[in-house]
Scaffold this active site. Structure first.
Site: not given
Ligand code: NBG
Length: 827
Positions: A372, A562-563, A568, A670, A674
């Site tokens: 991920h 988002k985080r 980002k 993701t 949405k």
């Molecule tokens: C996150 C990515 C996102 C991705 C999500 C789900 C982690 C380690 N990774 O870009 O930063 O959409 O995983 O795949 O949280």
């Protein structure tokens, strides 16, 4: 002894024994209020209604849960086990009611007692057992497995404290403990009969009999119990109900009586505290590994418990583990459960007596691994001495796996540097076990989460392993469940679409395509815009309640949630807000498009720069919102405590979705999906799944700017400085100067010194490099927004063309290409 009489569970053979009319439901709700909650309905408080409704819905789920479990057991179909350290589920009641299609009837039933279903739903605490994208993806995947008929079980950790609550105090993030379980959790069932012992530490005994390979027996020094808690996951139309099984840690001896009796009252509880600490709290960092012992304990604890459970179930239905891989697929959600590879080898070889080669074949055929992130700070690696002390036998197994892999690579002619890149042991940083390498070699399929990310995996982190195992890496682009993220969170749009194209898209979301031509229909555009406006007004109400900021629902709602992370680039967005603020004041004569910039998200508590970005967003908001000279043309809002429930209100209310990561760093995203599904236009870089969104919605309907991944890499080779760009770009220079001279924090003018000097000296995230392109694209969007017909047509095309990004599609791809399981795949 007489034979045990066969007792049929109520409802197991009759999937729909219950009536779903409002009268029956109303009666049952009062029955629960009386006999399960022990409250007279006239004295019932809000929470009692929540509980009573939940129990009535739950009864219906249990009937279907039994039926699904029975069906899967009898069919002997291959099961899929999704191992994930995180499941960011959010609330469950609305999801369950929607998927059982009880929304109208329950609303009606509650009205008889003057109770609003919407009010009741809002009382449910969020199950926040995850940090962000990775955990939410796991939750979408669970729902999609149930909805597409994949016999899936999720395994994870039942954290007592989920993701922290965020408050903003004088502009800065404050973390508070989250306590979702304090009122009990009606969705979970404790399963004492599924309790396993998990060992830590101790030593390995080797028994050598002549003529036989040595036998290893692990004698752990410490033992902890893993107790299962099951939550039902209801698929669309309630046709299948799967299980999410979360493990809770308990001490074998709840109290050491000897110590207690001798007066050591604290010492008597030390062991139980240590055991329970394993599942006490979720680590609040995504994309960063802390390297603490407790984290490794968590990882091993839930992996080992899940494997014992899987093996017990398998042996209950099969004669041996020979056919494990035919009946079981285990997906490793990132490297967090990667120690499972070593643990399954241990169980097969040491406990079940398999020969090493055969055990390796079974293990590899059973596991799949999803990566991920490519961020180096997120790639898990454990100091060898810690690993060895906690898991001595698993460490030996990892050495042996490594020896096999290295031998294979040498036979294929790999050189020294290639081999050290492949090795499961990092010799360079004080000797560490690399969990990514372990997961990779122990799996038959390794996947990335968007097309671009998968290609970059092949070129970067797993370059050499990809050379060694050419067929192993494949792509599975993420998706989101359209039930939660369209039907439930946006009933207005769902209703409009149902009227316009019929209800077919509810079962097959790719049918949203039928709405595409409606982009040319002025009447439809108006109704689409009216739904959006109502959603914006609802968000504006929430913001007014929580923050006492008044927003105009006719302004562009430009949203980044988002985080908080440097890659980002919330910082870029804030700088653009400041530049716009300066321009509005400098040119009051111009026709500015009113804009509201909305931010939300949490920073890892130890991530200093991310916390500064939050502080800056709040400082900038305070100054801009209270400056009469901007005449409400610009507002900046930071909404505290972003979570799944807040996202459900935010996603449908956006005009513009900010997906502006430095190219090459966002694995997929993701949230981007949405937003677009709900008709927001995207401003974004060519990163993660944005690339595929561009292909699906078409280049006229998405706004791409900035450096591409290869250009970022190229620029990093050339320079790290942002200075010359700042000096030659007045808009950027003025904005940066305003930050560094304390315009937004006169009480502490040096507050953002580090943040700003990084722009000059090390523009690692390409904020300066991308600023101008970002600014231009934003101004283009300002103009477009004034041409509402055009804007709404593009928004409609986004909704109509986003069906492919359903997690049902992702799950079908995993089922076909990786798991070889699911409907039509009888093992
Ligand atoms: C996150 C990515 C996102 C991705 C999500 C789900 C982690 C380690 N990774 O870009 O930063 O959409 O995983 O795949 O949280």
């Amino acid at each position: 002894m007489s034979a045990t009489p066969k007792i049929e569970p109520m409802g197991a053979k009759v999937p729909e024994p219950r009536q779903n009319d409002p009268d029956t439901l109303a009666r049952q709700i009062v029955e629960k209020m009386t006999y399960s909650i022990c409250k007279h309905p006239e004295q019932a408080r809000k929470y009692d209604w929540l509980r009573a409704v939940t129990l009535v819905v739950r009864d219906r789920i249990i009937d279907r849960w039994f039926a699904s479990t029975d069906r899967i057991r009898q069919s002997k179909d291959k099961r899929v086990y999704y191992l994930s350290m995180e499941f960011l589920i959010g609330r469950l009641l609305r999801d369950a009611i929607n998927n059982l299609q009880l929304t109208g009837a329950i609303r009606e039933a509650l009205k008889r007692y003057n109770v609003e279903l919407d009010m009741v739903e809002l009382l449910e605490p969020d199950a926040a057992l995850g940090n962000g994208g990775l955990g939410r993806l796991a939750a979408c995947f669970m729902e999609s497995m149930a909805s597409t008929g994949v016999p899936g079980v999720g395994y994870g950790i039942r954290y007592v404290h989920g993701f922290f609550r965020q408050e903003i105090a004088e502009g800065a993030q404050v973390e508070l403990p989250e306590t979702w379980l304090v009122h009990g959790n009606p969705w979970e069932f404790e399963r004492r009969d599924s309790t396993y012992e998990i060992g830590f530490g101790g030593k390995v005994l080797t028994q050598q009999e002549p003529g036989k390979p040595p036998r290893h027996v692990w004698r752990p020094a410490e033992r902890v119990l893993a107790v299962a808690y099951d939550t039902p996951i209801v698929g669309w139309r309630g046709e299948q109900v799967n299980t999410l099984r979360l493990w809770s840690a308990q001490a074998v001896d709840p109290i050491l009586l000897d110590a207690f009796n001798s007066g050591d009252h604290i010492g008597a509880l030390v062991e139980s505290n240590k055991a329970e600490a394993i599942t006490r709290v979720l680590y609040p960092a995504d994309s960063h590994q802390a390297g603490q012992e407790l984290r490794l304990r968590q990882e091993y604890f839930f992996s080992a418990a899940s494997l014992q459970d899987i093996i017990r179930r398998h042996l209950g239905e099969n004669d041996s583990l020979d056919n494990l891989a035919d009946k079981v697929a285990i997906q490793l959600n990132d490297t967090h459960p990667a120690v499972s590879v070593a643990e399954l080898m241990r169980l097969l070889v040491d406990v079940h007596g398999y020969e090493w080669g055969k055990a390796w074949e079974i293990t590899r055929a059973t596991f799949g691994y999803t990566n991920h992130t490519l961020l180096p700070e997120a790639l898990e690696h454990w100091p060898i001495n810690l690993f060895e002390r906690l898991l001595p036998r698993q460490m030996q197994i990892i050495y042996q796996i490594n020896a096999d892999v290295i031998r294979e690579a040498s036979q294929k002619g790999f050189d020294g540097s290639q081999i050290s890149a492949i090795s499961l042991i990092d010799e360079g940083h004080g000797r560490r076990v690399r969990m990514g390498q372990l997961a990779f070699v122990g799996s038959h399929a390794v996947n990335g989460v968007s097309a671009l990310h998968t290609e970059l995996m092949k070129e970067t982190v797993f370059r050499n392993l990809h050379d060694l195992y050419r067929d192993r890496i494949q792509n599975k682009t993420n998706g989101v469940t359209p039930r939660r993220w369209l039907m439930e969170s946006n009933p207005g749009l769902t209703g409009l679409l149902t009227e316009a194209i019929g209800p077919g898209f509810l079962d097959d979301v790719e049918k949203l395509r039928d709405a595409d031509p409606l982009a040319g229909d002025a009447g439809f555009r108006d109704r689409f815009a009216a739904v959006k406006r109502a959603n914006k007004a609802r968000l504006a109400d929430v913001i007014s309640d929580r923050l006492a900021i008044t927003l105009d629902p006719d302004a562009i709602f430009d949203i980044q949630v988002k985080r908080i992370h440097e890659y980002k680039r919330q910082f870029l967005n804030i700088i653009e807000a400041i530049a716009l603020y300066n321009q509005i004041r400098a040119h009051p004569e111009k026709d500015w498009t009113p804009r509201v910039k909305i931010f939300a998200g949490k920073a890892a508590p130890s991530y200093v720069q991310a916390k500064e970005i939050i502080h800056l967003a709040n400082d900038v908001a305070r100054v801009i919102n209270s400056d009469p000279s901007v005449r409400d043309l610009l507002k900046v809002v930071f909404i505290p405590n972003y979570n799944v429930s807040l996202a459900e209100i935010i996603m449908p209310a956006a005009d513009l979705s900010e997906q502006i990561s430095t190219a090459g760093l966002e694995a997929s995203g993701t949230g981007n999906m949405k937003f677009a599904l709900n008709g927001a236009l995207t401003i974004g870089t060519l990163d993660g799944a944005n690339v595929e969104m561009l292909e699906h919605v078409g280049e006229d309907n998405i706004f791409i700017f900035g450096l591409k991944a290869d250009e970022v890499a190229q620029r990093r080779r050339e320079t790290h400085s942002g200075r010359s760009i700042i000096e030659r770009t007045p808009l950027l220079r003025e904005a940066v100067n305003a930050i560094s001279t304390g315009v937004f924090c006169p009480e502490s003018p040096a507050r953002y010194h580090t943040l700003v000097s990084s722009l000059y000296n090390n523009d690692w995230w390409m904020i300066c490099a991308d600023f101008e392109a970002y600014w231009e694209t934003q101004r283009h969007l300002d103009e477009l927004f004034l041409r509402q017909d055009e804007w709404q047509a593009k928004a409609i095309r986004n909704t109509a063309r986003m069906g492919w990004f359903s997690s049902d599609r992702s799950i079908r791809e995993y089922a076909t290409d990786i798991w070889h399981a699911g409907p039509g795949k009888r093992a």
